[in-house]
Motif scaffolding. Structure first.
Motif, short mmCIF file in Angstrom:
data_model
loop_
_atom_site.label_atom_id
_atom_site.label_comp_id
_atom_site.label_asym_id
_atom_site.label_seq_id
_atom_site.Cartn_x
_atom_site.Cartn_y
_atom_site.Cartn_z
N VAL A 263 40.92 27.99 35.53
CA VAL A 263 40.70 26.55 35.38
C VAL A 263 40.72 26.24 33.89
CG1 VAL A 263 39.09 24.65 35.78
CG2 VAL A 263 39.33 26.46 37.49
N TRP A 264 41.48 25.22 33.50
CA TRP A 264 41.64 24.87 32.10
C TRP A 264 40.78 23.68 31.73
CZ3 TRP A 264 47.47 24.99 33.33
CH2 TRP A 264 47.89 26.32 33.47
N GLU A 265 40.59 23.49 30.46
CA GLU A 265 39.74 22.42 29.94
C GLU A 265 40.19 21.04 30.40
OE1 GLU A 265 38.91 20.51 25.58
OE2 GLU A 265 39.00 22.70 25.71
N ASN A 266 41.49 20.80 30.49
CA ASN A 266 42.02 19.48 30.88
C ASN A 266 42.13 19.29 32.39
OD1 ASN A 266 42.23 18.70 28.21
ND2 ASN A 266 44.34 19.40 28.02
N ASP A 267 41.84 20.33 33.17
CA ASP A 267 41.88 20.21 34.62
C ASP A 267 40.73 19.33 35.09
OD1 ASP A 267 44.04 21.92 34.68
OD2 ASP A 267 42.91 23.64 35.42
N ILE A 268 41.04 18.39 35.96
CA ILE A 268 40.01 17.51 36.51
C ILE A 268 39.87 17.85 37.99
CG2 ILE A 268 39.38 15.12 36.99
CD1 ILE A 268 40.95 14.36 34.45
N SER A 269 38.66 18.20 38.38
CA SER A 269 38.45 18.63 39.76
C SER A 269 38.39 17.43 40.70
CB SER A 269 37.17 19.47 39.87
OG SER A 269 36.06 18.72 39.48
N LEU A 270 38.55 17.73 41.98
CA LEU A 270 38.48 16.72 43.02
C LEU A 270 37.03 16.43 43.38
CD1 LEU A 270 41.30 18.15 45.29
CD2 LEU A 270 41.43 16.10 43.86
N ASP A 271 36.83 15.29 44.04
CA ASP A 271 35.51 14.94 44.56
C ASP A 271 35.35 15.42 46.00
OD1 ASP A 271 34.90 13.55 42.16
OD2 ASP A 271 36.00 11.81 42.91
N TYR A 272 36.45 15.44 46.75
CA TYR A 272 36.43 15.80 48.16
C TYR A 272 37.73 16.53 48.51
CZ TYR A 272 32.86 12.16 48.52
OH TYR A 272 31.73 11.38 48.34
N LEU A 273 37.66 17.33 49.57
CA LEU A 273 38.83 17.94 50.18
C LEU A 273 38.77 17.67 51.67
CD1 LEU A 273 41.36 19.81 50.09
CD2 LEU A 273 39.79 21.73 50.54
N VAL A 274 39.87 17.16 52.22
CA VAL A 274 39.97 16.91 53.66
C VAL A 274 40.98 17.88 54.23
CG1 VAL A 274 40.47 15.22 55.46
CG2 VAL A 274 39.46 14.46 53.29
N THR A 275 40.56 18.66 55.22
CA THR A 275 41.43 19.59 55.92
C THR A 275 41.45 19.19 57.40
OG1 THR A 275 39.76 21.23 56.57
CG2 THR A 275 40.67 21.42 54.31
N PRO A 276 42.22 19.88 58.23
CA PRO A 276 42.20 19.55 59.66
C PRO A 276 40.85 19.79 60.32
CG PRO A 276 44.17 20.81 59.12
CD PRO A 276 43.29 20.84 57.90
N THR A 277 40.00 20.63 59.72
CA THR A 277 38.74 20.99 60.37
C THR A 277 37.49 20.42 59.72
OG1 THR A 277 38.59 23.03 59.09
CG2 THR A 277 39.69 23.16 61.25
N LYS A 278 37.59 19.95 58.45
CA LYS A 278 36.37 19.51 57.76
C LYS A 278 36.67 18.62 56.58
CE LYS A 278 35.52 23.89 56.98
NZ LYS A 278 35.08 25.20 56.64
N VAL A 279 35.59 18.03 56.06
CA VAL A 279 35.62 17.30 54.80
C VAL A 279 34.60 17.97 53.89
CG1 VAL A 279 35.23 15.11 53.62
CG2 VAL A 279 36.28 15.12 55.90
N LEU A 280 35.07 18.52 52.78
CA LEU A 280 34.19 19.16 51.81
C LEU A 280 33.90 18.18 50.68
CD1 LEU A 280 36.01 22.57 51.57
CD2 LEU A 280 33.76 22.22 52.50
N SER A 281 32.63 18.12 50.28
CA SER A 281 32.22 17.31 49.14
C SER A 281 31.87 18.25 48.01
CB SER A 281 31.00 16.46 49.51
OG SER A 281 30.47 15.87 48.35
N PHE A 282 32.30 17.90 46.80
CA PHE A 282 32.01 18.74 45.64
C PHE A 282 30.90 18.14 44.79
CE2 PHE A 282 36.54 19.37 46.76
CZ PHE A 282 36.36 20.59 47.37
N PHE A 283 30.11 17.22 45.39
CA PHE A 283 28.91 16.69 44.77
C PHE A 283 27.74 17.46 45.32
CE2 PHE A 283 31.74 12.92 44.89
CZ PHE A 283 31.81 12.67 43.53
N LYS A 284 26.80 17.81 44.47
CA LYS A 284 25.61 18.53 44.95
C LYS A 284 24.81 17.65 45.90
CE LYS A 284 25.29 21.45 41.01
NZ LYS A 284 24.79 22.66 40.69
N GLY A 285 24.41 18.22 47.02
CA GLY A 285 23.56 17.52 47.95
C GLY A 285 24.29 16.63 48.93
N LEU A 286 25.60 16.49 48.80
CA LEU A 286 26.37 15.66 49.74
C LEU A 286 27.29 16.55 50.55
CD1 LEU A 286 27.47 12.70 47.46
CD2 LEU A 286 25.56 12.76 49.03
N GLU A 287 27.55 16.15 51.75
CA GLU A 287 28.50 16.89 52.60
C GLU A 287 29.30 15.92 53.41
OE1 GLU A 287 30.78 19.78 53.73
OE2 GLU A 287 29.20 20.09 52.30
#
Length: 191
Positions: free
Chosen positions: A167-191
């Motif tokens: 992962v590089w300094e200029n890389d900006i991560s996502l807030d969420y990922l949606v797949t066929p089976t789930k929604v992942l949240s990358f915020f602490k405490g949220l799902e």
């Protein structure tokens, strides 16, 4: 794993899907997105147009729904080596770019820098929201220019299983990922 290795592996995994499998998985992704986010009339969604030759998520499912429900739709177009944001409508005209991406004929940038959602293409996303795309950096540039309140949402056929090691300094991560089976949240405490 390194991005280059993940890119190669997930291009192959995506190629292995039949067009019917890809469409069914795209529908499941759309349904998970709608259950979790449920955009409203007049909200603004920035969404990529799929490259059929690369077996990308079929975002036309999303776009048709959004237009039918008066949700404003913006798509990216590469102009002068930068993504511009073009608002599309039911009667918008498209042409194939040199990369095989359907793009609006119009080059008129909407000037929008606030979207409720940016639905982001990717090849892989790990459990921390680190995205592996095609390596051009267009979306990192877009993420730097838009409002920080915008929800950055990746869509992928596959759930994360390994971390992105480079992962590089200029890389900006996502807030969420949606797949066929789930929604992942990358915020602490949220799902």
């Amino acid at each position: 794993m390194l991005k280059a290795e993940l890119r190669k592996e997930y291009i192959q995994k995506r190629k292995a899907l039949s067009s019917d499998e890809a469409f069914l998985l795209s529908e499941k992704i759309f349904n998970n997105f709608m259950r979790h986010f449920n955009p409203k009339e007049r909200e603004k969604v920035h969404i990529f147009l799929p490259i059929p030759a690369r077996n990308e998520i079929d975002t036309k499912i999303f776009i048709h729904y959004f237009l039918e429900h008066k949700i404003r739709v913006f798509v990216p177009k590469v102009a002068a080596d930068q993504l511009v944001n073009i608002e599309i409508f039911a009667d918008s005209i498209f042409e194939m770019s040199k990369w095989g991406i359907p793009e609006p004929v119009s080059n008129e940038d909407s000037g929008e820098d606030y979207f409720h959602y940016v639905i982001t293409p990717l090849l892989y996303c790990d459990k921390n929201g680190n995205r592996v795309g095609y390596g051009k950096g267009f979306y990192d540039g877009l993420f730097q220019r838009i409002s920080p309140e915008t929800k950055k949402i990746g869509v992928n056929y596959f759930d994360p299983d390994v971390s992105v090691d480079d992962v590089w300094e200029n890389d900006i991560s996502l807030d969420y990922l949606v797949t066929p089976t789930k929604v992942l949240s990358f915020f602490k405490g949220l799902e």
